[in-house]
Write an enzyme that holds these catalytic residues in place. Structure first.
Site, PDB file in Angstrom:
ATOM      1  N   CYS A  34      23.162  20.389 -46.158  1.00  0.00           N
ATOM      2  CA  CYS A  34      22.991  21.733 -45.608  1.00  0.00           C
ATOM      3  C   CYS A  34      23.628  21.685 -44.231  1.00  0.00           C
ATOM      4  O   CYS A  34      23.147  20.983 -43.340  1.00  0.00           O
ATOM      5  CB  CYS A  34      21.502  22.077 -45.522  1.00  0.00           C
ATOM      6  N   CYS A  43      13.922  20.320 -47.887  1.00  0.00           N
ATOM      7  CA  CYS A  43      14.995  20.010 -46.930  1.00  0.00           C
ATOM      8  C   CYS A  43      14.342  19.541 -45.632  1.00  0.00           C
ATOM      9  O   CYS A  43      13.273  20.045 -45.276  1.00  0.00           O
ATOM     10  CB  CYS A  43      15.810  21.286 -46.709  1.00  0.00           C
ATOM     11  N   CYS A  93      19.143  25.274 -27.258  1.00  0.00           N
ATOM     12  CA  CYS A  93      17.898  24.937 -27.967  1.00  0.00           C
ATOM     13  C   CYS A  93      16.641  24.993 -27.102  1.00  0.00           C
ATOM     14  O   CYS A  93      16.568  24.379 -26.027  1.00  0.00           O
ATOM     15  CB  CYS A  93      18.037  23.555 -28.593  1.00  0.00           C
ATOM     16  N   ARG A 151      23.262  31.026 -45.885  1.00  0.00           N
ATOM     17  CA  ARG A 151      21.939  31.454 -45.389  1.00  0.00           C
ATOM     18  C   ARG A 151      22.077  32.257 -44.104  1.00  0.00           C
ATOM     19  O   ARG A 151      22.579  31.743 -43.102  1.00  0.00           O
ATOM     20  CB  ARG A 151      21.045  30.233 -45.137  1.00  0.00           C
ATOM     21  N   CYS A 194      12.768  17.145 -26.984  1.00  0.00           N
ATOM     22  CA  CYS A 194      13.906  16.427 -27.567  1.00  0.00           C
ATOM     23  C   CYS A 194      14.826  15.885 -26.461  1.00  0.00           C
ATOM     24  O   CYS A 194      15.109  16.571 -25.491  1.00  0.00           O
ATOM     25  CB  CYS A 194      14.683  17.363 -28.500  1.00  0.00           C
ATOM     26  N   CYS A 222      21.417  20.079 -26.311  1.00  0.00           N
ATOM     27  CA  CYS A 222      22.064  21.209 -27.002  1.00  0.00           C
ATOM     28  C   CYS A 222      21.766  22.489 -26.198  1.00  0.00           C
ATOM     29  O   CYS A 222      20.596  22.861 -26.034  1.00  0.00           O
ATOM     30  CB  CYS A 222      21.553  21.326 -28.439  1.00  0.00           C
ATOM     31  N   CYS A 228      11.720  23.863 -45.674  1.00  0.00           N
ATOM     32  CA  CYS A 228      12.560  23.097 -44.744  1.00  0.00           C
ATOM     33  C   CYS A 228      11.749  22.695 -43.516  1.00  0.00           C
ATOM     34  O   CYS A 228      11.150  23.554 -42.870  1.00  0.00           O
ATOM     35  CB  CYS A 228      13.747  23.963 -44.357  1.00  0.00           C
TER      36      CYS A 228
HETATM   37  N1  SAM Z   1      17.176  18.241 -34.207  1.00  0.00           N
HETATM   38  C1  SAM Z   1      17.772  18.615 -35.411  1.00  0.00           C
HETATM   39  C2  SAM Z   1      19.258  18.807 -35.264  1.00  0.00           C
HETATM   40  O1  SAM Z   1      19.750  18.932 -34.174  1.00  0.00           O
HETATM   41  O2  SAM Z   1      19.934  18.833 -36.289  1.00  0.00           O
HETATM   42  C3  SAM Z   1      17.189  19.833 -36.077  1.00  0.00           C
HETATM   43  C4  SAM Z   1      16.708  20.979 -35.365  1.00  0.00           C
HETATM   44  S1  SAM Z   1      17.862  22.187 -34.810  1.00  0.00           S
HETATM   45  C5  SAM Z   1      16.688  23.309 -34.242  1.00  0.00           C
HETATM   46  C6  SAM Z   1      18.613  22.908 -36.257  1.00  0.00           C
HETATM   47  C7  SAM Z   1      19.644  23.972 -36.012  1.00  0.00           C
HETATM   48  O3  SAM Z   1      19.012  25.185 -35.612  1.00  0.00           O
HETATM   49  C8  SAM Z   1      20.682  23.725 -34.928  1.00  0.00           C
HETATM   50  O4  SAM Z   1      21.701  22.888 -35.332  1.00  0.00           O
HETATM   51  C9  SAM Z   1      21.194  25.130 -34.683  1.00  0.00           C
HETATM   52  O5  SAM Z   1      22.237  25.437 -35.578  1.00  0.00           O
HETATM   53  C10 SAM Z   1      19.980  26.007 -34.984  1.00  0.00           C
HETATM   54  N2  SAM Z   1      19.424  26.546 -33.741  1.00  0.00           N
HETATM   55  C11 SAM Z   1      18.610  25.915 -32.868  1.00  0.00           C
HETATM   56  N3  SAM Z   1      18.313  26.704 -31.832  1.00  0.00           N
HETATM   57  C12 SAM Z   1      18.957  27.871 -32.028  1.00  0.00           C
HETATM   58  C13 SAM Z   1      19.060  29.082 -31.292  1.00  0.00           C
HETATM   59  N4  SAM Z   1      18.460  29.249 -30.128  1.00  0.00           N
HETATM   60  N5  SAM Z   1      19.792  30.082 -31.819  1.00  0.00           N
HETATM   61  C14 SAM Z   1      20.425  29.926 -33.013  1.00  0.00           C
HETATM   62  N6  SAM Z   1      20.371  28.800 -33.740  1.00  0.00           N
HETATM   63  C15 SAM Z   1      19.653  27.782 -33.259  1.00  0.00           C
HETATM   64  C1  DTB Z   2      19.416  26.241 -39.412  1.00  0.00           C
HETATM   65  O1  DTB Z   2      20.639  26.208 -39.381  1.00  0.00           O
HETATM   66  N1  DTB Z   2      18.676  27.217 -38.912  1.00  0.00           N
HETATM   67  C2  DTB Z   2      17.270  26.904 -39.016  1.00  0.00           C
HETATM   68  C3  DTB Z   2      17.289  25.627 -39.901  1.00  0.00           C
HETATM   69  N2  DTB Z   2      18.672  25.304 -39.967  1.00  0.00           N
HETATM   70  C4  DTB Z   2      16.499  24.453 -39.500  1.00  0.00           C
HETATM   71  C5  DTB Z   2      16.674  26.714 -37.665  1.00  0.00           C
HETATM   72  C6  DTB Z   2      16.851  27.913 -36.789  1.00  0.00           C
HETATM   73  C7  DTB Z   2      16.190  27.630 -35.493  1.00  0.00           C
HETATM   74  C8  DTB Z   2      16.205  28.814 -34.594  1.00  0.00           C
HETATM   75  C9  DTB Z   2      15.640  28.529 -33.253  1.00  0.00           C
HETATM   76  C10 DTB Z   2      14.206  28.159 -33.224  1.00  0.00           C
HETATM   77  O2  DTB Z   2      13.399  28.562 -34.077  1.00  0.00           O
HETATM   78  O3  DTB Z   2      13.854  27.451 -32.270  1.00  0.00           O
HETATM   79 FE1  SF4 Z   3      17.152  18.352 -30.205  1.00  0.00          FE
HETATM   80 FE2  SF4 Z   3      17.360  21.015 -30.415  1.00  0.00          FE
HETATM   81 FE3  SF4 Z   3      19.565  19.520 -30.230  1.00  0.00          FE
HETATM   82 FE4  SF4 Z   3      18.075  19.422 -32.485  1.00  0.00          FE
HETATM   83  S1  SF4 Z   3      19.199  21.202 -31.701  1.00  0.00           S
HETATM   84  S2  SF4 Z   3      18.962  17.690 -31.356  1.00  0.00           S
HETATM   85  S3  SF4 Z   3      16.025  19.696 -31.609  1.00  0.00           S
HETATM   86  S4  SF4 Z   3      17.958  19.743 -28.656  1.00  0.00           S
END
Ligand code: SAM
Ligand code: DTB
Ligand code: SF4
Length: 337
Positions: free
Chosen positions: A199, A139, A69, A271, A62, A66, A106
């Site tokens: 959501c 979703c 992530c 959730r 990506c 963030c 989702c």
């Molecule tokens: N790229 C999309 C976005 O940014 O909305 C969707 C994917 S992102 C993985 C969805 C959500 O997962 C993020 O906004 C964050 O709240 C959660 N998330 C991602 N990585 C995480 C982590 N290491 N620990 C906790 N929550 C995480």
């Molecule tokens: C959300 O808030 N939590 C879920 C869902 N929306 C998409 C994703 C959690 C991702 C946790 C980190 C991972 O699996 O990489």
């Molecule tokens: Fe990309 Fe992860 Fe940020 Fe979603 S949360 S925009 S997948 S870097």
């Protein structure tokens, strides 16, 4: 900054001020839980927990930075990148999720956003069309989008769009630099205008303070309509990301946040999301008691681990909680815009 910028709808009803949120959040813990439990039982009288299944349909690489992530191309997290899954690859996973008792499916894609006309977006629309025939809520979380993309997703049969604000507007700048908090709200505005459910939630444990958490709730409460679903994630520290060494939060802070969210967003599904595998059974039970009424179910989240399915079943059973009734046995809720 105007909450919601120029495009997201702001509630006309009275919403809790930051001062009010502070008053609720800082009460003695048992008083807070007693109140959240009262609200919870008023709005959600059944002993039910919604089970949701997550699937990463496009993993890693990506462009966004963030800081939490695993999928950001800015950090070396050791994650294997995977191309967008086809509709026929996704469908059997969705069918299994339904058989296992999930009522919401989702799908997440590690993109900055989606554009109408892009073949990848067409694939996602086709996938949504097929998955939505299975009778679960559907979703997706695909990053930024505009009015056209949101409308097309709605027409394809999508129930809800996940787009988290993650933390307060002030703290967000310390976590992400490749897009802004305002960008997030603009996408949410497009989702609302298309008549999709929103959501939207966040992460606890990003090095934010209590006020940041409450400012996040203040923004969530200002959305109109209020989010139908509010995921509360605990930071899952990912090696290679800037937040890898962030200390874990105290579980009672998580319970406080969930209880406060339940009181101020009584109709939302709250959730209990990422990080459950690092919570004890007792801690999860307290979160479910205080107001959480949904979990992600399955051994994997998007890339991170999740408790084993058998352990979750056993936990619900020992608490006397039932998985939410499948939609084949009851009508699916629709967004009431
Ligand atoms: N790229 C999309 C976005 O940014 O909305 C969707 C994917 S992102 C993985 C969805 C959500 O997962 C993020 O906004 C964050 O709240 C959660 N998330 C991602 N990585 C995480 C982590 N290491 N620990 C906790 N929550 C995480
Ligand atoms: C959300 O808030 N939590 C879920 C869902 N929306 C998409 C994703 C959690 C991702 C946790 C980190 C991972 O699996 O990489
Ligand atoms: Fe990309 Fe992860 Fe940020 Fe979603 S949360 S925009 S997948 S870097």
């Amino acid at each position: 900054m105007t909450l919601g910028g120029s495009t997201s709808k702001i509630a006309s009803l009275v919403r809790p001020t930051l001062e009010k949120l502070e008053q609720i959040y800082r009460r003695p813990l048992f008083d807070l839980i007693q109140e959240s439990r009262r609200v919870f039982l008023e709005f959600w009288p059944k002993n039910e927990v919604q089970l949701c299944t997550l699937l990463s349909v496009k993993t890693g690489g990506c462009s966004e930075d963030c800081g939490y992530c695993a999928q950001s191309a800015h950090y070396d997290t050791g994650l294997k990148k995977e191309r967008l899954m086809t509709t026929s690859e996704v469908l059997p996973v969705a069918e299994r999720a339904k058989q296992n008792g999930s009522t919401r499916f989702c799908m997440g894609a590690a993109w900055k956003g989606v554009r109408d006309g892009d073949p990848k977006f067409e694939t996602m629309l086709e996938t949504v069309r097929e998955v939505s025939k299975l009778g679960m809520e559907v979703c997706v979380t695909l990053g930024q989008l505009g009015d056209i993309e949101a409308r097309k997703l709605k027409e394809a049969g999508l129930t809800a769009y996940n787009h988290n604000i993650d933390t307060s507007p002030e703290h967000y700048k310390k976590i992400v630099t490749t897009h802004t908090f305002e960008d997030r709200l603009n996408t949410i505005g497009s989702v609302q205008r298309a008549g999709l459910s929103v959501c939207c939630g966040g992460i606890i444990g990003l090095g934010e303070n209590d006020t940041d958490r409450l400012k996040m709730l203040e923004v969530l409460c200002s959305l109109d309509p209020e989010p139908e679903s509010v995921p509360i994630n605990c930071l899952t520290p990912i090696e290679g990301t800037p937040l890898a060494k962030t200390p874990p939060i105290d579980v009672f802070e998580l319970v406080r946040l969930i209880a406060t969210a339940r009181i101020v967003l009584p109709k939302a599904k709250i959730r209990l999301s990422a990080g459950r595998d690092r919570l004890t059974r007792e801690a999860q039970a307290l979160c479910l008691f205080a107001g959480a009424n949904s979990i992600f179910y399955g051994d994997k989240l998007l890339t991170a681990s999740n408790p084993e399915v058998d352990d979750d079943r056993a936990l619900l059973k020992s608490l006397g909680l039932e998985p939410q009734t499948p939609y084949s046995d009851q009508p699916q809720p629709t967004c009431t815009l």
